[in-house]
Design a protein around this motif. Sequence first.
Motif, PDB file in Angstrom:
ATOM      1  N   UNK A 149       0.751  -1.360  -0.009  1.00  0.00           N
ATOM      2  CA  UNK A 149       0.136   0.029  -0.219  1.00  0.00           C
ATOM      3  C   UNK A 149       0.830   1.112   0.026  1.00  0.00           C
ATOM      4  N   UNK A 150       0.634   2.332  -0.947  1.00  0.00           N
ATOM      5  CA  UNK A 150       1.483   3.270  -1.270  1.00  0.00           C
ATOM      6  C   UNK A 150       0.446   4.725  -1.107  1.00  0.00           C
ATOM      7  N   UNK A 151       0.919   5.337  -0.486  1.00  0.00           N
ATOM      8  CA  UNK A 151       0.140   6.804  -0.272  1.00  0.00           C
ATOM      9  C   UNK A 151       1.147   7.950  -0.964  1.00  0.00           C
ATOM     10  N   UNK A 152       0.606   8.733  -1.999  1.00  0.00           N
ATOM     11  CA  UNK A 152       1.309   9.786  -2.405  1.00  0.00           C
ATOM     12  C   UNK A 152       0.518  11.081  -2.257  1.00  0.00           C
ATOM     13  N   UNK A 153       0.913  11.857  -1.235  1.00  0.00           N
ATOM     14  CA  UNK A 153       0.163  13.335  -1.210  1.00  0.00           C
ATOM     15  C   UNK A 153       0.548  14.212  -2.375  1.00  0.00           C
ATOM     16  N   UNK A 154      -0.380  15.022  -2.551  1.00  0.00           N
ATOM     17  CA  UNK A 154      -0.564  15.723  -3.844  1.00  0.00           C
ATOM     18  C   UNK A 154      -0.156  14.824  -5.152  1.00  0.00           C
ATOM     19  N   UNK A 155      -0.908  13.728  -5.131  1.00  0.00           N
ATOM     20  CA  UNK A 155      -0.550  12.628  -6.098  1.00  0.00           C
ATOM     21  C   UNK A 155      -1.708  12.930  -7.233  1.00  0.00           C
ATOM     22  N   UNK A 156      -2.318  13.932  -7.271  1.00  0.00           N
ATOM     23  CA  UNK A 156      -3.476  14.032  -8.275  1.00  0.00           C
ATOM     24  C   UNK A 156      -2.949  14.574  -9.738  1.00  0.00           C
ATOM     25  N   UNK A 157      -1.751  15.347  -9.577  1.00  0.00           N
ATOM     26  CA  UNK A 157      -1.237  15.938 -10.636  1.00  0.00           C
ATOM     27  C   UNK A 157       0.123  16.174 -10.755  1.00  0.00           C
ATOM     28  N   UNK A 158       0.850  16.434 -11.817  1.00  0.00           N
ATOM     29  CA  UNK A 158       2.161  16.830 -12.065  1.00  0.00           C
ATOM     30  C   UNK A 158       3.167  15.553 -11.482  1.00  0.00           C
ATOM     31  N   UNK A 159       4.036  15.914 -10.707  1.00  0.00           N
ATOM     32  CA  UNK A 159       4.988  14.840 -10.320  1.00  0.00           C
ATOM     33  C   UNK A 159       4.503  13.738  -9.536  1.00  0.00           C
ATOM     34  N   UNK A 160       3.619  14.184  -8.603  1.00  0.00           N
ATOM     35  CA  UNK A 160       2.890  13.098  -7.969  1.00  0.00           C
ATOM     36  C   UNK A 160       2.135  12.289  -8.500  1.00  0.00           C
ATOM     37  N   UNK A 161       1.405  12.689  -9.611  1.00  0.00           N
ATOM     38  CA  UNK A 161       0.470  11.716 -10.584  1.00  0.00           C
ATOM     39  C   UNK A 161       1.603  10.848 -11.249  1.00  0.00           C
TER      40      UNK A 161
END
Length: 261
Positions: free
Chosen positions: A13-25
């Motif tokens: 399980x991996x959590x990416x904060x700010x993962x909806x756009x740019x580098x995070x996506x």
Amino acid sequence: MSQHSGLDYSGKVVLVTGGTKGIGAGIARSFLAANARVIVCGRSQPEELPSVGEAQAAFIAADVRSQESLALLFDTVQAEYGRLDVLINNAGGSPAAEAATASPRFHEGIIRLNLIAPLNVAQQANRLMQNQVEGGCILFIGSISALRASPGTAAYGAAKAGVLALVQSLAVEWAPRVRVVAVSPGLVRTEQSHLHYGDEAGIAAVSAGIPAGRMAHPDDIGNACLYIASPLASYASGCNLLLHGGGERPAFLDAANAASN
């Protein structure tokens, strides 16, 4: 589709904060391609979530600047997934502003978003990971701005320099169960590149000054995260992986060439 060099995150399980756009996506897509269960968070749900083939990231609304929001985020992760193996502490950023005229409130906000918030996020993740037999990996997204002058984003550069110091200290405090590392991109081409570099001609001119001949793509950062969070990098802790395509061509070389012609 992201390339992941055969790394398999099945069951993780991996959590990416700010993962909806740019580098995070881009990071989210890399982990999806490696079969991870990926959660992304942001203040509002995007029209389209990161996906690779049939696999799509899950979304949980959260404001990383709010302790109450973070507590709810991690309680939800624990309740719905039962574990957290990798945290990608990515949320952050800064608009351009001259340090001489930007308000103290602006500077405080930038440092809060890029240094204080990631520390609070990491603290919550560590609380979960310390209770897991396998522990976990907390990965901070740094920036080249921490390592060289950052005119126009001085507070951001200072905050990112603080992140690198933070990574070293947390790696000592939270070892051996939790590894803490940083990945620091140089210039990355995203959907917002035009805000910093202008039109395609501006982007091409900036890219020409990078030895690799181009800016990084978000997937470049994602693939580095795949490696550094994996068992292949199990001895990496308290360190910073710098991804800048060879750096930026020193201005004095161009100046010297211009003067001699």
